[in-house]
Design an enzyme around this catalytic site. Structure first.
Site, short mmCIF file in Angstrom:
data_model
loop_
_atom_site.label_atom_id
_atom_site.label_comp_id
_atom_site.label_asym_id
_atom_site.label_seq_id
_atom_site.Cartn_x
_atom_site.Cartn_y
_atom_site.Cartn_z
N GLU A 221 0.82 -1.21 0.00
CA GLU A 221 0.00 0.00 0.00
C GLU A 221 0.85 1.26 0.00
OE1 GLU A 221 -2.95 -0.31 -0.80
OE2 GLU A 221 -3.02 -2.48 -0.45
N GLU B 72 -0.66 -1.32 -10.52
CA GLU B 72 -0.13 -2.13 -9.42
C GLU B 72 1.40 -2.23 -9.45
OE1 GLU B 72 -1.55 -3.44 -6.86
OE2 GLU B 72 -3.68 -3.24 -7.32
N ALA C 244 -17.86 -5.05 -7.33
CA ALA C 244 -18.11 -3.83 -6.55
C ALA C 244 -16.89 -2.94 -6.56
CB ALA C 244 -18.48 -4.19 -5.12
#
Length: 770
Positions: A553, A582, A689
């Site tokens: 992260e 990424e 989602a």
């Protein structure tokens, strides 16, 4: 997991589950980046929220049936959002009235801009034009981002209802921007003008990506087709929100209370301590790790130790079945996500075909580096390299389990348990042995020292202390050349009652010369994890997977915070093609195995002693343990995603279900088949989602880039500090600095001096030699 790709994307970043939609990371809004490597259930980016058609002009309310407005608009913190939002002051009852005002204001600004463009025959000075678009999207996007961030980390029924009521108008306004004929004609005139070649590279990228965005947002559609497209956008937004809510509700609803010590045999002290702490929070005052009671949940810090360590096979099976049937037909109430999946797939296909595409996979990849064919080609190449080694891994695990007295065929709830015993036997260490060396404060210290070593920045406690949403949230400042360059919030711990699972990076504010007044507005990020919280008087003692997640992260956050791009619409992660986003996060994970980094962070939280070299060598040697199996797991997810979005149609599939498709792909890509009742897709928030629809392959695509980038350091020698620093600065000034202002392939070549090589990824796996 950011939103859409361009100006209008700024409006659409709803922090639902997992990551963002069709390709580029938002050019002008708060993306959210989440990790999904190894066995972590995490992701990247806020999803692209589909849009719909509702007239917003005029003074009438755009919120029919609105919630009670108990707070005066003048006192609403959403209407005067500071660079550091007053998170503790934002209330659910302020969302509806606040956004009614925000939408009306932005709608008027959009109308004024369109009138100005039309008056000038769509001829503009590009700097001023882009500044107005950035300001418009920033005004709206940062407020919506703050609300949805709170929904992710501090969920309440009142906030959820407010977001649900507000979302249709938000989606509608985003559609108006994406389908603005005046803005489209202006970008088209810029593209066709003789002065286009004189624009900066970043400006050209903005023009071209916004033209594509408009086309993919249905600007060319007319009449019934446009109305249907907009209705689909609205319905997709609603379905994605429902999918995410069902996942969170079902996770929150499950808990298992145990009182018999025999049932928790084998579980380590850290897991029992957390379970007792959870029990105490649910009313069992006096619960202890030694004597219980113990309460387990489906949150990863609670669930995973059960699968890895519980000797009671029936306990492992019970919790495994609960997790792999999450939000399925077995869930109580109206929480089954299978109907939502079918509707989402059907609507996405219809939407793609309205735009002239064969299927949604073509629509998704139209803004990515890969095509459907090249993505599948990479997946097949990786499968061919890993399938036989994975079969060997399973055979060896089955033999090992038999040697421990296990009879029969290993089931999914056996694999983690015996794999952990096998790893302990092969490498002679346990997770409990290493946890004391990875306390959160020491891990952060080592991570921040690495950032200094590689990128010549300092990470220090921030001089300012903004409001946060939880007392455990930390706030940090990044200094460059002795001056503040960026800030970030860190929310490290699991809170299953109010915080969704996974880990992600979100944008609180982007670098902007437009929004900075007389200077530059510095970037601000959220870093959110769900790691083991402190238990008793001990700090958070992290598993090695949790350490990797933190590094992952932080890699996302660095790309957001260390950008030097002056065009705010493509600064940081904005405008970066989805299958490259990424790259920095997975690159940073490699440094968890760097000895110089480990020496600075692997320090015993009580004694201050460094991790013994012998123990560290064992950890490093185990890096590729069962890595072929883990590779196939990710390929199964990616190919299932691509298959569902290219060759499956729920409306014509007759007796075949989405779960049948998942099983069919598993038969080719996995060496151990899922259970018949497995409903993994009902919790696959990345693609239903979030922003990874027909894009989950991006993890492997970007891993090729990240492995190749790390290879530059390995070639120079990780022990050569001068070389490491020089290459680190080059990585900072290319991959981390360029943002979406340059195509990822060009950024990579500027850093590496050549195109990426897939062999770099295969070269990181020990099983390649088998």
């Amino acid at each position: 997991m950011p939103t859409s790709r361009t100006i209008v994307a700024a409006i659409l970043s709803v922090a639902l589950e997992m990551r963002a939609a069709q390709g580029f990371v938002s050019n002008s809004f708060q993306p959210m980046l989440r990790s999904a490597s190894r066995t972590k259930t995490c992701m990247l980016g806020a999803p692209r929220v589909p849009a719909a058609s509702v007239q917003l002009r005029g003074s009438r309310s755009v919120f029919p049936g609105r919630l009670s407005m108990s707070t005066a608009v003048a006192e609403n913190p959403l209407l005067a959002l500071d660079v550091f939002p007053q998170f503790n002051d934002i209330k659910a009852e302020q969302v509806v009235p606040g956004f009614e005002q925000i939408i009306q204001d932005c709608d008027q600004k959009l109308a004024n801009l369109e009138a100005e463009l039309e008056k000038n025959d769509y001829t503009v000075e590009i700097g001023g034009f882009l500044s107005k678009l950035e300001a418009l999207s920033d005004d709206f996007g940062r407020s919506w981002g703050a609300v949805n961030h709170l929904k992710s980390v501090k969920d309440t029924e009142a906030l959820r209802n407010a977001v649900q009521e507000t979302q249709p108008a938000v989606v509608t306004f985003s559609t108006k921007m994406s389908q603005s004929v005046a803005i489209y004609k202006t970008f088209k005139k810029l593209k066709e003008s003789s002065g286009f070649d004189s624009l900066t590279q970043a400006q050209k990228r903005i023009v071209e990506s916004n033209l594509l965005e408009a086309e993919l947002s249905g600007i060319a559609l007319e009449g019934e087709a446009k109305g249907r497209f907009n209705d689909i956008q609205q319905e997709l937004a609603k379905l994605s929100t429902q999918f995410s809510n069902n996942m969170m509700d079902c996770t929150k609803a499950y808990s298992l209370r145990l009182t018999d010590k025999a049932e928790v045999a084998g579980l380590p002290e850290s897991a029992l301590g957390l379970a007792a702490q959870t029990a105490a929070s649910k009313g069992d005052e006096g619960a202890t790790a030694e004597n219980g009671p113990w309460v387990f949940t489906l949150d990863m810090p609670s669930y995973l130790p059960v699968q890895q360590h519980a000797e009671d096979r029936s306990l492992r099976e019970k919790m495994y079945k609960a997790r792999c049937t999450l939000a399925s037909e077995t869930s109580e109430g109206d929480k089954d996500n299978t109907p939502n999946i079918n509707k989402i797939l059907t609507l996405r296909k219809e939407k793609a075909q309205l735009l002239g595409k064969r299927h949604f996979a073509d629509l998704s990849t139209s803004t990515k580096m890969a095509t459907l064919d090249t993505a599948m080609e990479l997946m097949e190449k990786l499968r061919d390299a890993s399938y036989e080694p994975a079969k060997k891994e399973l055979k060896e695990l089955q033999e090992f389990a038999a040697g421990m007295g296990f009879e029969g065929e290993l089931k999914p709830w056996d694999v983690s348990f015996y794999a952990e015993r096998q790893r302990e036997a092969l490498y002679s260490y346990t997770d409990e042995e290493i946890r004391p060396y990875f306390s959160l404060p020491k891990v952060l210290d080592g991570l921040f020292q690495l950032a200094n070593r590689l990128f010549d920045v300092e990470v220090v406690p921030a001089e300012i202390k903004p409001a946060t949403w939880d007392p455990e949230v930390q706030f940090w400042q990044i200094n460059r050349d002795g001056k503040p360059a960026a800030y970030f919030y860190l929310d490290p711990y699991s809170r299953p009652e109010e915080k969704r699972g996974g880990a992600w990076m979100g944008e609180c504010a982007g670098r902007s010369t437009v929004m900075g007044g007389d200077g530059v507005r510095l970037p601000v990020a959220h870093m959110v994890c769900n790691q083991s919280p402190p238990v008793g008087d001990k700090p958070s003692l992290m598993t090695f997977r949790e350490v990797e997640t933190m590094f992952h992260e932080f890699g996302h956050a660095l790309q957001h915070m260390l950008t030097t791009e002056d065009e705010g619409l493509v600064a940081g992660i904005r405008g970066v093609e989805w299958d490259a986003v990424e790259q920095p996060s997975q690159f940073m994970e490699n440094w968890c195995y760097d000895k110089a980094t480990i020496d600075k962070m692997a320090v015993h939280y009580e004694t201050g002693e460094k991790i013994p070299d012998e123990l560290w060598t064992k950890i490093k040697d185990s890096k590729n343990f069962r890595s072929a199996t883990m590779m196939l797991r990710q390929l199964h997810f990616a190919v299932t995603d691509l298959t569902l979005h290219s060759s499956f149609d729920p409306a014509t599939a007759e007796s075949k279900s989405v779960h049948d498709v998942c099983q069919e792909v598993a038969s080719k890509y996995l060496v151990q088949q899922p259970m018949d009742y497995d409903r993994f897709l009902c919790g696959f928030g990345h693609i239903f989602a979030g922003g990874y629809a027909a894009g989950y392959y991006s993890y492997k695509w970007a891993e090729v880039l990240s492995a190749d980038c790390f290879g530059a350091f390995e070639e120079a020698g990780l022990d050569d500090d001068a070389a490491v620093q020089a290459i680190g600065r080059r990585f900072r000034d290319t991959v981390l600095a360029k943002g979406g202002g340059m195509a990822p392939a060009e950024v990579f070549e500027e850093f590496r001096g050549r195109p990426p090589a897939p062999e770099a990824l295969l070269g990181t796996a020990a099983w390649r030699e088998q």
